[in-house]
Design an enzyme around this catalytic site. Structure first.
Site, short mmCIF file in Angstrom:
data_model
loop_
_atom_site.label_atom_id
_atom_site.label_comp_id
_atom_site.label_asym_id
_atom_site.label_seq_id
_atom_site.Cartn_x
_atom_site.Cartn_y
_atom_site.Cartn_z
N CYS A 240 -7.08 49.15 -23.39
CA CYS A 240 -5.67 48.77 -23.49
C CYS A 240 -5.11 48.41 -22.12
O CYS A 240 -4.07 47.77 -22.02
CB CYS A 240 -4.86 49.91 -24.10
SG CYS A 240 -4.82 51.40 -23.10
N CYS B 85 0.76 43.05 -25.90
CA CYS B 85 1.22 44.15 -26.75
C CYS B 85 0.89 45.49 -26.09
O CYS B 85 1.74 46.39 -26.01
CB CYS B 85 0.56 44.04 -28.13
SG CYS B 85 1.13 45.27 -29.30
N CYS B 86 -0.36 45.62 -25.60
CA CYS B 86 -0.74 46.87 -24.91
C CYS B 86 0.10 47.08 -23.66
O CYS B 86 0.43 48.22 -23.31
CB CYS B 86 -2.22 46.83 -24.52
SG CYS B 86 -3.37 47.19 -25.86
N CYS C 162 -3.96 52.74 -31.83
CA CYS C 162 -2.89 52.32 -32.75
C CYS C 162 -3.50 51.90 -34.08
O CYS C 162 -4.62 51.39 -34.13
CB CYS C 162 -2.14 51.15 -32.15
SG CYS C 162 -1.38 51.49 -30.56
#
Ligand code: SF4
Length: 228
Positions: free
Chosen positions: A214, A105-106, A188
């Protein structure tokens, strides 16, 4: 492609943040950008660059899942300093991937957009500080990034949180209000919680997992990059 050799001032680590920026601007001019996450370091650097009169492009990585307060802080800084913002967003991010594959996702929401963002530049100003986490403890004021093929310019590496906040207060700079309600580090929404007394600044990021970064500020990719 940036040049991996550069004549650094012998005392670069002793230079004040403003002098680091001035020196870097002499070297790179508009081939250098500042990335902003709209945490308090961004407030300091946007103000400093404006005060010094440096024409440095301002880049944001908008993951699309930032806090409303973060977007509002961005808008206040853009308005106050007349920023022409270059915004980079993820391409087709899978929904809720942070629940199952946070590293991927990062990569999709941050690392790949950063690669696109940095492509035209030879140098990248970041707001990281050594005290933020063990993974940042050895960050230098100027260092070469093999991974991104740019020089990283990090004028605030030796600042502590109190100094950052004092600079913001003295200069009356807009800053992210989440810092005042238990969020020393803000990422986030799905992956950030407030910290408790005694925890380090980044304990609220990816809490409950051993993930610390991240991936944009470490040299080895967190996931295998592929064109499949
Ligand atoms: S911090 Fe969380 S939501 Fe943001 S990109 Fe990384 S895993 Fe995804």
């Amino acid at each position: 492609m940036a040049i991996a050799s550069l004549h650094l001032p012998p005392d670069v680590e002793a230079l004040p943040a403003e002098d680091v920026l001035l020196w870097a601007y002499e070297q790179f001019g508009d081939r250098m950008c500042l990335t902003c996450s709209w945490q308090r370091q961004s407030s300091v650097l946007v103000h400093m660059i404006s005060e010094l009169g440096l024409d440095v492009p301002i880049v944001e990585l908008d993951t699309l899942v930032l806090f409303p307060e973060t977007y509002e802080t961005r808008d206040r800084l853009v308005e106050r300093y007349g920023l022409e913002l270059r915004s980079f967003r993820p391409i087709d991010p899978p929904d809720r991937l942070w629940e199952t594959e946070p590293d991927r996702c990062c990569h999709i929401r941050k690392v790949e957009p950063l690669e696109r963002a940095l492509a035209p530049y030879d140098a990248w100003i970041t707001g990281i500080r050594r005290e933020q986490s063990p993974t940042r403890a050895h960050a230098q004021k100027v260092e070469w990034s093999e991974r991104y093929d740019v020089w990283k310019v990090q004028p605030l590496v030796d600042w502590d949180a109190k100094r950052v906040q004092a600079y913001i207060a003295v200069n009356e700079i807009p800053y992210n209000p989440l810092h005042d309600v238990g969020y020393p580090s803000i990422g986030c929404v799905p992956c950030t919680r407030p910290v408790r007394a005694g925890e380090d600044d980044r304990a609220g990021r990816w809490a409950g997992s051993d993930k610390l970064e991240c991936g944009i500020h470490i040299n080895a990719p967190l996931i295998k990059e592929s064109n499949d």
